[in-house]
Design a protein around this motif. Structure first.
Motif, short mmCIF file in Angstrom:
data_model
loop_
_atom_site.label_atom_id
_atom_site.label_comp_id
_atom_site.label_asym_id
_atom_site.label_seq_id
_atom_site.Cartn_x
_atom_site.Cartn_y
_atom_site.Cartn_z
N SER A 14 7.90 -5.33 11.75
CA SER A 14 7.08 -6.07 12.72
C SER A 14 6.99 -7.54 12.34
CB SER A 14 5.67 -5.48 12.80
OG SER A 14 5.71 -4.14 13.20
N TYR A 15 6.91 -8.37 13.38
CA TYR A 15 6.74 -9.80 13.16
C TYR A 15 5.60 -10.29 14.05
CZ TYR A 15 7.55 -14.83 13.15
OH TYR A 15 7.38 -16.19 13.03
N SER A 16 4.69 -11.04 13.48
CA SER A 16 3.57 -11.60 14.24
C SER A 16 3.25 -12.98 13.70
CB SER A 16 2.35 -10.68 14.13
OG SER A 16 1.29 -11.17 14.91
N GLN A 17 3.41 -13.98 14.53
CA GLN A 17 3.16 -15.36 14.11
C GLN A 17 2.76 -16.17 15.33
OE1 GLN A 17 2.73 -16.24 11.15
NE2 GLN A 17 4.05 -17.88 10.40
N GLY A 18 1.52 -16.70 15.29
CA GLY A 18 1.04 -17.47 16.43
C GLY A 18 0.96 -16.58 17.66
N PRO A 19 1.49 -17.04 18.81
CA PRO A 19 1.41 -16.24 20.04
C PRO A 19 2.45 -15.12 20.12
CG PRO A 19 2.51 -18.31 20.50
CD PRO A 19 2.05 -18.38 19.06
N TRP A 20 3.45 -15.14 19.21
CA TRP A 20 4.54 -14.19 19.29
C TRP A 20 4.28 -12.93 18.48
CZ3 TRP A 20 8.56 -14.15 22.45
CH2 TRP A 20 8.99 -15.35 23.03
N SER A 21 4.80 -11.82 18.96
CA SER A 21 4.87 -10.60 18.15
C SER A 21 6.07 -9.78 18.61
CB SER A 21 3.60 -9.76 18.29
OG SER A 21 3.52 -9.15 19.55
N ALA A 22 6.66 -9.04 17.67
CA ALA A 22 7.79 -8.19 18.00
C ALA A 22 7.86 -7.06 16.98
CB ALA A 22 9.10 -8.98 18.00
N THR A 23 8.37 -5.90 17.41
CA THR A 23 8.46 -4.73 16.55
C THR A 23 9.70 -3.91 16.90
OG1 THR A 23 6.08 -4.51 16.18
CG2 THR A 23 7.38 -2.52 15.95
N SER B 202 4.18 -2.76 3.45
CA SER B 202 4.50 -3.92 2.62
C SER B 202 3.44 -5.01 2.76
CB SER B 202 5.86 -4.48 3.03
OG SER B 202 5.75 -5.23 4.25
N PRO B 203 3.42 -5.98 1.85
CA PRO B 203 2.61 -7.18 2.07
C PRO B 203 3.15 -7.96 3.27
CG PRO B 203 3.33 -7.00 -0.23
CD PRO B 203 4.12 -6.00 0.55
N ASN B 204 2.41 -8.95 3.70
CA ASN B 204 2.82 -9.81 4.82
C ASN B 204 3.64 -10.97 4.27
OD1 ASN B 204 2.83 -11.82 6.93
ND2 ASN B 204 1.21 -10.66 7.92
N PHE B 205 4.89 -11.07 4.70
CA PHE B 205 5.77 -12.14 4.27
C PHE B 205 5.93 -13.14 5.42
CE2 PHE B 205 7.16 -8.31 1.99
CZ PHE B 205 6.99 -8.74 0.66
N GLY B 206 4.99 -14.07 5.54
CA GLY B 206 5.07 -15.09 6.58
C GLY B 206 5.09 -14.52 7.98
N GLY B 207 4.33 -13.43 8.20
CA GLY B 207 4.28 -12.80 9.52
C GLY B 207 5.15 -11.57 9.64
N LEU B 208 6.01 -11.31 8.65
CA LEU B 208 6.91 -10.16 8.68
C LEU B 208 6.38 -9.05 7.79
CD1 LEU B 208 9.72 -9.33 9.86
CD2 LEU B 208 10.68 -10.01 7.65
N THR B 209 6.28 -7.83 8.33
CA THR B 209 5.83 -6.68 7.56
C THR B 209 6.78 -5.50 7.78
OG1 THR B 209 4.37 -5.97 9.37
CG2 THR B 209 3.39 -7.31 7.62
N PHE B 210 6.77 -4.60 6.81
CA PHE B 210 7.62 -3.41 6.86
C PHE B 210 6.78 -2.20 6.48
CE2 PHE B 210 10.11 -0.33 4.40
CZ PHE B 210 11.03 0.07 5.36
N ALA B 211 6.99 -1.09 7.18
CA ALA B 211 6.29 0.16 6.87
C ALA B 211 7.24 1.33 7.04
CB ALA B 211 5.07 0.33 7.77
N ALA B 212 7.04 2.36 6.21
CA ALA B 212 7.89 3.54 6.28
C ALA B 212 7.12 4.76 5.84
CB ALA B 212 9.13 3.36 5.39
N GLU C 182 0.84 -1.20 0.00
CA GLU C 182 0.00 0.00 0.00
C GLU C 182 0.87 1.25 0.00
OE1 GLU C 182 -2.89 2.49 3.09
OE2 GLU C 182 -2.62 0.32 3.37
N VAL C 183 0.50 2.21 -0.84
CA VAL C 183 1.11 3.54 -0.84
C VAL C 183 0.00 4.55 -0.63
CG1 VAL C 183 2.37 5.26 -2.17
CG2 VAL C 183 2.99 2.84 -2.37
#
Length: 349
Positions: free
Chosen positions: A191-200, A158-168, A109-110
């Motif tokens: 950012s990463y989000s997969q199952g119970p985990w998330s991190a940014t 960005s699109p979601n790459f297996g739980g990994l996303t990028f934004a700027a 998305e832009v």
């Protein structure tokens, strides 16, 4: 349930020009949140506040399918002081929460306009009180011009790459002849989000923030992580802003956040959080500190309606002057303490 207004553009187009256009849609959405609030410090203040559990706002969102996986999109979103009916900017209703137009596709998305920063969007999930009300963290309010929305912004998600996303984002300063050539803002978040985990991890820079009459460059870094154990969800975050005033020594503002949210039965959630704020004085560079403890309960009457209650306690140290409700008129006690209670109702549409 969001209201949808479907415009049958193909029929209209064929009737007027014979051309066929893709279907468009417009959604009306929003949230109304009112809370009875009591703040106790040197004196006691009580009243009705908007946004005790979630900000009050309404918006219009529209999309048009352009074909081949490409869509056009606009978003217009206005904040509301629901206790008075005014816009949250203090005047009439406006679209200061968001006013963007953009394109969506396989590339992501832009969008262009005014919006929340990528750093804030990525980090807000690590506050169990939704950055709202007396329980929400004040980490985005420590630095000067350290707001969570920017004008004149170009954003990418960005699109979601297996739980990994990028934004700027890049926000034009639209100002010349300044210390750093422009008052521009830019940031990025991974950012990463997969199952119970998330991190940014997020990083930001604001050029030429006027602080104490001096041009100041501010750089912020934030890190958050969470894990959902099922019986309780734990989150934690750290944010640091490095201030570089022209002709003065650099100094830092820091925030530490810990939170937990535990489901109770089928409809309830108990929340608890701790925030530590360290804010430096520009003249002396001494750190003013404050600790905030919050406990709350939210009961969902439906998917869109909830009752909630929150208690918060704030204690300033080393001359700190932070307050739980900045516009309440309730002053701090002699020892820099405040207590506050909110009981409210939230309805989304």
């Amino acid at each position: 349930m969001k209201k949808k207004i479907i415009a049958s553009l193909p029929l209209l187009a064929m009737a007027t020009t014979g051309a066929a256009f893709a279907q468009s849609s417009v959604q009306l959405y929003g949230n109304i949140d009112q809370a009875v609030t009591v703040v106790d410090g040197e004196n006691t203040w009580s009243g009705l506040n908007s946004g005790g559990n979630k900000d009050s706002y309404f918006g219009l969102r529209g999309t048009e399918d352009l074909g081949n996986g490409l869509k056009a999109q606009f978003v217009l979103e206005s904040g509301i002081n629901a206790d008075t009916g005014n816009g949250d900017s203090g005047s009439g209703l406006d679209f200061k929460r968001r006013a963007t137009v953009g394109l969506l596709g396989n590339f992501g998305e832009v969008h262009l306009g005014r919006d929340e920063t990528a750093a804030y969007k990525a980090m807000q999930r690590y506050d169990v009180f939704n950055h709202a009300g007396i329980g929400g963290t004040q980490s985005w309010g420590l630095g000067n011009n350290d707001d969570k929305r920017k004008d004149n912004l170009i954003g990418y998600v960005s699109p979601n790459f297996g739980g990994l996303t990028f934004a700027a984002n890049y926000a034009f300063g639209e100002q010349s002849n300044s210390t750093w050539k422009t008052k521009a803002y830019y940031d990025a978040a991974v950012s990463y989000s997969q199952g119970p985990w998330s991190a940014t991890f997020a990083a930001e820079q604001q050029n030429n923030s006027l602080l104490g009459g001096l041009d100041t460059r501010q750089r912020s870094y934030a890190l958050g992580a969470g894990y959902d154990f099922g019986v309780v969800k734990m989150v934690g975050a750290y944010r640091q802003t490095n201030n570089q005033p022209q002709g003065m020594a650099d100094y830092k503002d820091k925030t530490y956040t810990l939170g937990a949210a535990a489901p109770v039965g089928a409809a309830g959630v108990v929340k608890a959080s701790y925030n530590r704020y360290e804010r430096h004085n520009m003249a002396s560079l001494d750190a003013q500190k404050a600790d905030q403890f919050s406990l709350g309960y939210e009961h969902n009457l439906s998917k869109r309606t909830a009752l909630y209650g929150t208690y918060s306690y704030l204690k300033n140290k080393d001359g700190g002057t932070m307050s739980l409700v900045a516009d309440s008129g309730a002053t701090l006690s002699d020892s820099g303490k405040q207590h506050a209670v909110q009981v409210g109702l939230r309805h989304s549409f």
